[in-house]
Every structure is written in structure tokens, then in C-alpha cells.
Design a protein around this motif. Sequence first.
Motif, PDB file in Angstrom:
ATOM      1  N   UNK B 174       0.689  -1.052   0.237  1.00  0.00           N
ATOM      2  CA  UNK B 174      -0.447   0.424   0.119  1.00  0.00           C
ATOM      3  C   UNK B 174       1.327   1.282   0.209  1.00  0.00           C
ATOM      4  N   UNK B 175       0.823   2.157  -1.658  1.00  0.00           N
ATOM      5  CA  UNK B 175       1.475   3.150  -1.191  1.00  0.00           C
ATOM      6  C   UNK B 175       0.832   4.212  -0.078  1.00  0.00           C
ATOM      7  N   UNK B 176       1.685   5.525  -0.242  1.00  0.00           N
ATOM      8  CA  UNK B 176       1.565   6.525   0.800  1.00  0.00           C
ATOM      9  C   UNK B 176       1.205   7.239  -0.160  1.00  0.00           C
ATOM     10  N   UNK B 177      -0.577   7.723  -0.605  1.00  0.00           N
ATOM     11  CA  UNK B 177      -0.709   8.718  -1.233  1.00  0.00           C
ATOM     12  C   UNK B 177      -0.524  10.202  -0.964  1.00  0.00           C
ATOM     13  N   UNK B 178       0.509  11.077  -1.696  1.00  0.00           N
ATOM     14  CA  UNK B 178       0.345  12.320  -1.580  1.00  0.00           C
ATOM     15  C   UNK B 178      -0.531  13.478  -2.297  1.00  0.00           C
ATOM     16  N   UNK B 179      -0.560  14.603  -1.734  1.00  0.00           N
ATOM     17  CA  UNK B 179      -1.368  15.976  -2.888  1.00  0.00           C
ATOM     18  C   UNK B 179       0.284  16.522  -2.965  1.00  0.00           C
ATOM     19  N   UNK B 180       0.297  17.093  -4.422  1.00  0.00           N
ATOM     20  CA  UNK B 180       1.484  18.007  -4.893  1.00  0.00           C
ATOM     21  C   UNK B 180       1.378  19.458  -4.830  1.00  0.00           C
ATOM     22  N   UNK B 225       6.309   9.167  -8.181  1.00  0.00           N
ATOM     23  CA  UNK B 225       6.364   7.968  -7.578  1.00  0.00           C
ATOM     24  C   UNK B 225       7.768   7.969  -6.810  1.00  0.00           C
ATOM     25  N   UNK B 226       7.622   8.449  -5.452  1.00  0.00           N
ATOM     26  CA  UNK B 226       9.811   8.680  -4.283  1.00  0.00           C
ATOM     27  C   UNK B 226       9.820   7.383  -3.724  1.00  0.00           C
ATOM     28  N   UNK B 227      10.510   6.701  -3.567  1.00  0.00           N
ATOM     29  CA  UNK B 227      11.129   4.935  -3.006  1.00  0.00           C
ATOM     30  C   UNK B 227      12.130   6.299  -1.695  1.00  0.00           C
ATOM     31  N   UNK B 228      11.767   5.166  -0.882  1.00  0.00           N
ATOM     32  CA  UNK B 228      12.952   6.046   0.543  1.00  0.00           C
ATOM     33  C   UNK B 228      13.635   3.973   1.259  1.00  0.00           C
ATOM     34  N   UNK B 245       6.311   6.912  -1.802  1.00  0.00           N
ATOM     35  CA  UNK B 245       5.423   7.844  -1.345  1.00  0.00           C
ATOM     36  C   UNK B 245       4.465   8.353  -3.314  1.00  0.00           C
ATOM     37  N   UNK B 246       3.391   7.927  -3.206  1.00  0.00           N
ATOM     38  CA  UNK B 246       3.370   8.438  -4.683  1.00  0.00           C
ATOM     39  C   UNK B 246       2.224   9.986  -4.569  1.00  0.00           C
ATOM     40  N   UNK B 247       3.196  10.511  -5.089  1.00  0.00           N
ATOM     41  CA  UNK B 247       2.408  12.186  -5.105  1.00  0.00           C
ATOM     42  C   UNK B 247       1.826  12.445  -6.138  1.00  0.00           C
ATOM     43  N   UNK B 248       0.520  12.793  -5.972  1.00  0.00           N
ATOM     44  CA  UNK B 248      -0.807  12.938  -7.188  1.00  0.00           C
ATOM     45  C   UNK B 248      -1.271  14.194  -7.172  1.00  0.00           C
TER      46      UNK B 248
END
Lengths: 527, 387
Positions: B174-180, B225-228, B245-248
Motif C-alpha cells: 500500500x503506497x502512501x498517496x500525497x498531494x502535490x 513515485x518516490x521511494x525510500x 510515496x505516490x505524489x498526485x
Amino acid sequence: MSTATADHHDHDDHHGPAPGLMRWVYTTNHKDIGTLYLLFALVMFFIGGGMALIIRAELFQPGLQIVDPLFFNSMTTMHALVMIFGVVMPAFVGLANWMIPMMIGGPDMALPRLNNWSFWIMPFAFAVLLSTLFMEGGGPAGGWTLYAPLSLQGGDNLAFVIFAIHFMGISSVMGSINIVATIFNMRAPGMTLMKMPLFVWTWLITAYLLIAVIPVLAGAVTMLLTDRYFDTSFFSAAGGGDPVMFQHIFWFFGHPEVYILILPAFGIISSIIPTFARKPLFGYASMVYATASIAFLSFIVWAHHMFTVGMPLAGEMFFMFATMMISVPTGVKVFNWIATMWRGSMTFETPMLFAIGFLVMFTIGGLSGLMLAITPADIQYHDTYFVVAHFHYVLVPGAIYSIMAATYYWIPKWTGNMYDEKWGKIHFWVSTVFLNVLFFPMHFVGLAGMPRRIPDYSMQFADWNAVATIGAFGFGFSQLIFVYVVYKCIKGGEKATTEVWEGADGLEWTVPSPAPYHTFETPPAIR
Amino acid sequence: MSIVLRWLVTAYALLFCSLSLAAIGDINMPVGVTPISKEVYGLHMMIFWICCVIGVLVFAVMFYSMFKHRKSKGAKAADFHESTVVEIIWTAVPLVILIAMAIPAAKTLIAMEDTSDADVTIKVTGYQWKWHYEYLDSEISFFSSLDADHNAARQVGSGIDVSQFDNYLKEVDNELVLPVGKKIRFLHTASDVIHSWWVPALAVKKDAIPGFINENWALIEEPGVYRGKCAELCGRDHGFMPIVVRAVPEEEYEQWVAEMSPAPMVAETSEDSAPAAADGDAEREWALAELMEKGESVYNTSCAACHQANGQGLPGAFPAIAGSPVATGPVDAHINVIYAGVSGTAMAAFANQLSDSDMAAVITYQRNAFGNTVGDLVQPSAIKALR
């Protein structure tokens, strides 16, 4: 090694070494104890190195091929504990034992029986530490920093590790007290403090650092022990404690410890470069003051190991500025060494090669240290392979190279024989090439985002990890050359003169080679 | 010295072959996608070039001296050994350089620590060995662990070629979805040991400490998509708890929040909504086969890391399930261990990590697998009654 008999000596000397193995158990002779420390460090160097090779073998390619992650963690933990407490510290104490009395014109260490005891604790401490690897549940796997609460999760190895750390601490503190007592009480008349060789000065300061911080470590690990077994909550938030407090206490020990591992190296390099440049050390007084400044600063920078724990902004600022300040006295030292070489008449025998290797690669490690001091950038570097690259650059070509340089430099005095110059040089070049193949790529993977202390990694890090592993095996096996050279030198070889080196300066070069079992029973006259 | 030369040439040839093989882009810090990450990258490159210039100057003087002032070239040693002027110069010049570096660094640091006026707040909790995300502005919360295929491939001796995965060890369920374009504040804590939540492209790295809450923030400028990774050693599977992290764009984010809020995507493992989401699951009677099947999958994601896939544990560190007095003893005690954990050990409390049916299934599985033949089964309703 020092089996010289009285016939070198111009006065009555009936206290030769006792015959047989018991000589080494009962000895109170600073040269014998120095030899024991150095051999102990050499054995531990290969044990710790073997652990490093297990780590590098697992990291040769992505995926887990060889070891369980828990065992991998215990390898990283033990590798650090063995290399720090079992190799670098005992090797420096061994060199101090051999050289300090001879350098200050004293007959022996001030407290010879204590000296015997501080060595003989070490094999037992390490037997206890290493035995945890064979216990159910394996060795400690929470990192050498033993951060709570992770270190409290493991099995009963923790109790053994803490016991071993207490033993090592007792040994170090006794050794340090002995060195301080020796330097203040055993100097030949006329050997004023500001005439002492820098190796003696740096060890004097190191000994004070040890006496100051080893009890801090002892306190921290004892609190871990009571948290684990007696239901205290020093480091458990659930019981009103604070896990971050452990880190503060640990690094209050840990940062001065870093300088404990490098200050004696500065002293060694300050002895070797003038000899092979045939020119006195540049800026002797400023070297002494720089060493003292580094020692002072080492007490006020500890939290730069903890920039991600959530400190107040003011704290982060203070520790950033204080850490940056360290580069000033360290820079002074590097500049002084270069000024010593400048317009000298240099030759490049093996000790000088190792000293220059130290100078070049320690500077690289120092510059990456300066990068790490910049807090916003450090937050990105923290806990990555960039940090691993940094501290291996200051510890391997720093501390370890200085110990190698010291060995090549003084071994003719210890054994009376010259070492094999050709193989010494081969040892240097092969080690230096592989060392850079091993550690330089770690900067790249660290910056690209590879965390430290992981047994497996993403595909993007695969190439450089393979390169580093090749370097590791090359570096590891090339140390066998060192063993060969040392062994050969003990066995025989071209006889060394009293002076050994053309440009040698100092009291140790006025006694015959090999140094008689007892030296300076009557104090020498100091110019 | 021909042997030395040959070694040198071979080793460096090796190094440079690999250099050409490796993607050159992967040897430096990413620029990142937040204002802070760009500033940090700028600082990093500035200090890097300053260090390079210092290094080149120092080494140039050193090597010039080594080539010119050698005995074999007939150099005679001078005998100067101090100069107060020179010493003052090389103490003062570094000080000036340091001050020049400290000023921009301090400015960036102040900006990094300013978490005020955030638009979105996410609470991130580290668990051994997964992350839990809680959107404090809405009702969304879920766990995020290593993708199951990657998890299977990374086991010792799995025989699976890991190079087939493009993002090996960098995918989660499950990715963390975040707003741009919004200021996002992260609150970091942990449930067991210290973890550290690190996403290089956001220049965000903060320790997650049990019992304490740390803060930091990011403003993501570009969708992607940013990975850590977890950056603080946290036990056996420290290397296996990635972050994605998926930034949308904002509209897409609002849509996602709306979709997720009424019926969370991962209801089964969702903390707050566990009892609610269990709807029919906790009420009805489950068959043994059904519990065993579900139990096996829960076991593999939640238990196998320590107790091992074969239930043998790691002696001394993690007890075996096979033949264990807990898994073959009274069922109430067994339930209590899973539900509440065992204090002072690595055994976590799963009450908030697993749903009623997950817990019932995994307990049933442990009692009837690995050679354990207790024969009883635990119904989800029994777990529900504990809550």
C-alpha cells in the motif's frame, strides 16, 4: 622478540627475560607487554577482518545468498566492537608500552604489575565477547552502538557483551592511568613536557580522554543491563524513560572515543615524517596545542551523530558549528606535516609510504567529515554508506595505516633485524589499491541512497557493491603479506644499526637494536 | 616494482570497467522534488566542490614536494621548523571558509525545522518491520509492508532471481498517496524500537522513536513515485521495510481520499476501522480449512520474519511455533500472547495490527500447522469479544 642479552649493556643487567612460556604470563616488562598487546591486536585484526569479509560476501550481489539477516546484523555489530576495542586500541597501547618509556628515557612503565593485569584482562574479555556468537540466539545484533530499545530485544548475549565491555573498560582505564603516571614520573631529567616526542604528547592526551569517557560508557551499558534484567526504565518511554537519552550518553563517550582512535596515530605520523624528510617537525608547539584543542572539542560535538533524532533547532545549530570547528586544528596538523615535508630530503621506505598513505587518505576522510558536519546535508547522509565510507577512510588508512607505519618504523628496534623492504612496499601498494577499490565506491552508493547495516539492497546499488567486495577480499588477503613480513623480520634478516634510519631523531634510536630487555636504568643525558 | 604496477593497472582497470557499467546518475545525491531537497542538494554540491578545491590544493603542494624534495634528486634538507605568520594564516583562512559555509547551512536548517501552517498531516508509525500511515485530516489509515513477491524472493536460498524485479526491495503493498503543491507535515513515532523514515527525493529523514513524536515536513512540487527506506537499524528485517510515496495532483488526491474514506482499501489490516470493517467476518462461523488458508497468509506476512516460514524460529532469539508450549497449550493464553504481545521481548501486540479474522485465523493456523495438532479452532467472534 626482545631477547637481547646483557652483553649489549654497559652495566650490570641480570634481569633477563624468564625462560619459557610463563615469561609472557608473569611479565611486568614494558617491552614484553607491548609485544603481547601488538600480537593480540594482530590476531583480532584477522578475526574482525573475517567478519568484514562475511559482510562483504553477502553484499556481493543483491538477494540473500549466504547468511540470515540476524547473523548479518551480529557480524556488523561484532566487526565494529572487535576492530575498535580489540585492534586499534590494544595496538596503540602496545605501541605506547614499547615506545613511551624509551622515548622519555625512563626504565619501564610506572606501574608494571598493573600493566601486566591490564593486558591479561583483554584475552578474557574477548573470549567472553566472541563466545556470544556460539550461544543460542547468536551474538549481539543491535549495532555496536547498542541503541536501546533494540539492544534490549535480543537474547542473553547482552549480559555477556556488557560484561566484556566492562572488562575492556577496566583494562583501558588501568592502561591509561599507567601511561599518565609514566609520562609524569618517569621522564629523564631535562625531558621537559615541551621536549617530549609528539607520540608521547598525543598519548598523554588520549589517556586523559579514556579516563574521562570509559566510565561514561560503563554507566550507559550498566543502565542497559538493569533495564533488561532488573525492570528499570532508563531508556523505555513506557516506564518514563527516554530511548534518546541512551544515544546522548553513548555518544558523549563515543565521540571522544573517535579521537582516542586517531590521536596516537597523529603522534606516530609526527615521528615518521620528520625522519624520512630529514627535517625537524614543523610547528611542534602548534601540534601540541592542536591536539589539545581537538581533545577539548571532542567533548562538545557528540550530538552530531544524532541530527535525525529530533533535537531543538538551537541544539542542531550548536553541534553543527562546534563540529565544523574541529576542521581547524585538524587542518593545522595536516598543513604542519606538509610543511615538514617541504624542502626536506625525502626517501620513501615503507614506514614513510604508510605515513603518506595516511596523510592523503585521512585528508579525504577528513573532508568527507566536513561535509557530514553540515547538518541539512548530514540529514541526507546520516545512516547511509556515505558515513560508512567516511569513517572507514579515517579508521583504515588513518588508524590502521598509522599502526602499520609504526610497526615498519620501529620493528628493527624491536627485533634487531631489518624487515624485508621489497615485501613491505608491495604490502603498501597492494593494500592501498584494494582499500580504495573497497571504500571509495561506498561514497557513491551512500549518496545514491543505500542505507547502512542492510544485508540486501536494490538493483541500482549492485555494481558498486560488487566492486567493493572485490576490494574487500583483496585488502583482506593482502594483510597476509604483513604477517609474512613481520614473521620474517622476527626470525632474522639484515642486522639493524642503533640508529636504524638515517634521519632518526629521538632517545629510542640511541639504544642498541634490538633494544635490550632493560633500557635507561640510568637516565640518559638530554641535550 | 613491476608487480606493483601490474596490480595497480589491473585493479584500476577493474574499477573503471565497473564505472562504465554503472549508471553514472546513481553516484550522487538526488536533487529531489521539494524546495528543501533542492536547497540541500545545493548545499551538498557547494561543500563538495569546496572540499575538492581544498583537496586539490593540499595534494598539489604535497605531491610537488614529494617529487621535488626527494633525496634521490639531490635535495638537501632545509632546517626551518616554525613560522608564526604561516601558522596564523592557515588557522584563519579555514575559519573564514567555515563561516562562509555555515551561513547558508544555518538558513536551510531553519527552513527545514519550520513545520507550521501545514495543509495535510500524516502520522507515520514504525513497526518491526512495516510502516503504518494515518491521515489525521481524514479517517484513512493503513499498514504498508514490502511487496509479497519481493518478500518471497529475498528469503535466504529462495532460488528466485532478484534481478527480474525492476524495483527490487522498493515496492510495497500500500503506497502512501500525497498531494502535490501542499505543505505536508509528518509526525513520526514507533511502536517497538527506533526506526527512521527516509525518502531521499523529499530530503526527509527523521527518527521514529517509541513514546515520542518527531515532526518534519515536505512540499512536493512534481507528481511521481518516490521511494525510500528505513534508515535506522531496527532488527532482523531492517533492510526490508521500504517506503513508497505516490505524489498526485490535488484533484486526484481528493478523489483518492473520497474513495478511501468510507471503505478503506485495506480494511482487513486497518487499525481504526478493524472492528467496523470486519462487518460479517467477525459474526459468522468460520470453517477450519478457511481459517487455515487465511492463517497461512497472515503468518507469512506477520510472523514468519521472526518465527520463520517453517515455524522453527531462531533458537535463542525467536522461539519456535512448532511444538511450542504456547501454541499447543491453553487457547486463551495463546490468544493473549498474540493480542497483547509479551513485554520485554520482540513479540509485538497485534491487537491494532490485525483484524479479528486475521488474528483468529493465524492462531488457528499456529495450533494446527508445523506438526502442531491441537485440533481446536478460534473464531473471529472470540477475538471481537476481547476488544
